[in-house]
Each structure stands twice: as structure tokens, then as C-alpha cells.
Design a protein around this motif. Structure first.
Motif, PDB file in Angstrom:
ATOM      1  N   LYS A  56       0.857  -1.111   0.066  1.00  0.00           N
ATOM      2  CA  LYS A  56      -0.014   0.158  -0.011  1.00  0.00           C
ATOM      3  C   LYS A  56       0.704   1.258  -0.137  1.00  0.00           C
ATOM      4  N   THR A  57       0.334   2.201  -0.757  1.00  0.00           N
ATOM      5  CA  THR A  57       0.954   3.568  -0.694  1.00  0.00           C
ATOM      6  C   THR A  57       0.892   4.290   0.586  1.00  0.00           C
ATOM      7  N   LYS A  58       1.906   4.571   1.033  1.00  0.00           N
ATOM      8  CA  LYS A  58       2.145   5.405   2.556  1.00  0.00           C
ATOM      9  C   LYS A  58       2.535   6.889   2.275  1.00  0.00           C
ATOM     10  N   GLY A  59       1.685   8.074   2.531  1.00  0.00           N
ATOM     11  CA  GLY A  59       2.442   9.141   2.527  1.00  0.00           C
ATOM     12  C   GLY A  59       1.326  10.304   2.430  1.00  0.00           C
ATOM     13  N   PRO A  60       1.631  11.375   2.314  1.00  0.00           N
ATOM     14  CA  PRO A  60       2.822  12.029   1.725  1.00  0.00           C
ATOM     15  C   PRO A  60       3.902  12.020   2.964  1.00  0.00           C
ATOM     16  N   ILE A  61       5.109  11.979   2.587  1.00  0.00           N
ATOM     17  CA  ILE A  61       6.201  11.949   3.668  1.00  0.00           C
ATOM     18  C   ILE A  61       7.095  13.276   3.227  1.00  0.00           C
ATOM     19  N   THR A  62       7.334  14.226   4.314  1.00  0.00           N
ATOM     20  CA  THR A  62       8.262  15.453   3.717  1.00  0.00           C
ATOM     21  C   THR A  62       9.781  15.064   3.837  1.00  0.00           C
ATOM     22  N   THR A  63      10.341  15.759   2.817  1.00  0.00           N
ATOM     23  CA  THR A  63      11.777  15.506   2.833  1.00  0.00           C
ATOM     24  C   THR A  63      12.663  16.261   3.656  1.00  0.00           C
ATOM     25  N   HIS A  64      12.223  16.502   4.817  1.00  0.00           N
ATOM     26  CA  HIS A  64      13.107  17.508   6.156  1.00  0.00           C
ATOM     27  C   HIS A  64      14.144  16.198   6.370  1.00  0.00           C
ATOM     28  N   PRO A  65      15.420  16.613   6.735  1.00  0.00           N
ATOM     29  CA  PRO A  65      16.295  15.796   6.986  1.00  0.00           C
ATOM     30  C   PRO A  65      15.982  14.689   8.143  1.00  0.00           C
ATOM     31  N   GLY A  66      16.747  13.616   7.770  1.00  0.00           N
ATOM     32  CA  GLY A  66      16.439  12.494   9.076  1.00  0.00           C
ATOM     33  C   GLY A  66      15.811  11.389   8.457  1.00  0.00           C
ATOM     34  N   THR A  67      15.166  10.838   9.383  1.00  0.00           N
ATOM     35  CA  THR A  67      14.391   9.512   9.291  1.00  0.00           C
ATOM     36  C   THR A  67      13.049   9.432   9.962  1.00  0.00           C
ATOM     37  N   VAL A  68      11.991   8.955   9.325  1.00  0.00           N
ATOM     38  CA  VAL A  68      10.649   9.120  10.096  1.00  0.00           C
ATOM     39  C   VAL A  68      10.197   7.497   9.843  1.00  0.00           C
ATOM     40  N   GLY A  69       9.407   7.267  10.999  1.00  0.00           N
ATOM     41  CA  GLY A  69       8.629   5.748  11.007  1.00  0.00           C
ATOM     42  C   GLY A  69       7.419   5.815  10.417  1.00  0.00           C
ATOM     43  N   VAL A 114      12.017   5.057   7.373  1.00  0.00           N
ATOM     44  CA  VAL A 114      12.028   5.612   5.948  1.00  0.00           C
ATOM     45  C   VAL A 114      13.531   6.502   5.938  1.00  0.00           C
ATOM     46  N   ASP A 115      14.303   6.291   5.161  1.00  0.00           N
ATOM     47  CA  ASP A 115      15.449   7.172   4.648  1.00  0.00           C
ATOM     48  C   ASP A 115      15.125   8.367   3.984  1.00  0.00           C
ATOM     49  N   ILE A 116      15.034   9.451   4.455  1.00  0.00           N
ATOM     50  CA  ILE A 116      14.316  10.560   3.683  1.00  0.00           C
ATOM     51  C   ILE A 116      15.299  10.851   2.311  1.00  0.00           C
ATOM     52  N   GLU A 117      16.642  10.919   2.769  1.00  0.00           N
ATOM     53  CA  GLU A 117      17.426  11.239   1.755  1.00  0.00           C
ATOM     54  C   GLU A 117      17.309  10.389   0.312  1.00  0.00           C
ATOM     55  N   ASN A 118      17.373   9.171   0.437  1.00  0.00           N
ATOM     56  CA  ASN A 118      17.063   8.285  -0.515  1.00  0.00           C
ATOM     57  C   ASN A 118      15.717   7.941  -0.776  1.00  0.00           C
ATOM     58  N   GLN A 119      14.787   8.397  -0.272  1.00  0.00           N
ATOM     59  CA  GLN A 119      13.372   8.106  -0.289  1.00  0.00           C
ATOM     60  C   GLN A 119      13.024   6.535  -0.548  1.00  0.00           C
TER      61      GLN A 119
END
Length: 51
Positions: A14-27, A38-43
Motif C-alpha cells: 500500500k502507498t504510504k505518504g505524503p512524507i516530507t523531505t526534511h533531513p533525517g528519518t521517520v517511521g 524511511v530514509d528521507i535522503e534516498n526516499q
């Protein structure tokens, strides 16, 4: 400028998001029972596990 992206759950696809591209990681936590980092830098999903 902050951008957003979506990511597919590694458990059910399933598609999850939207995820913002601020630095770091999110769960993310999906209803299929998967938690992922989620690795934000590499998406991409960094690590994931079933709850």
C-alpha cells in the motif's frame, strides 16, 4: 523548499505518504502490521519489521 514523496509498504505494497523531505528519518506504521523506518535522503525504506 520542502517536497513530499510517497513510499510503498514493504509488507502489503500500500502507498504510504505524503512524507516530507526534511533531513533525517521517520517511521511509518501500516495496518498490515509492518513498521518501517524511511530514509528521507534516498526516499526508500531503511529497515522494516512485522509488529
Amino acid at each position: 523548499m520542502t517536497e513530499t514523496f510517497d513510499i510503498e509498504c514493504p509488507g502489503c505494497g500500500k502507498t504510504k505518504g505524503p512524507i516530507t523531505t526534511h533531513p533525517g528519518t521517520v517511521g511509518i506504521h501500516c495496518s498490515c502490521g509492518v513498521s518501517a523506518t524511511v530514509d528521507i535522503e534516498n526516499q526508500t525504506v531503511d529497515e522494516w519489521q512485522e509488529r
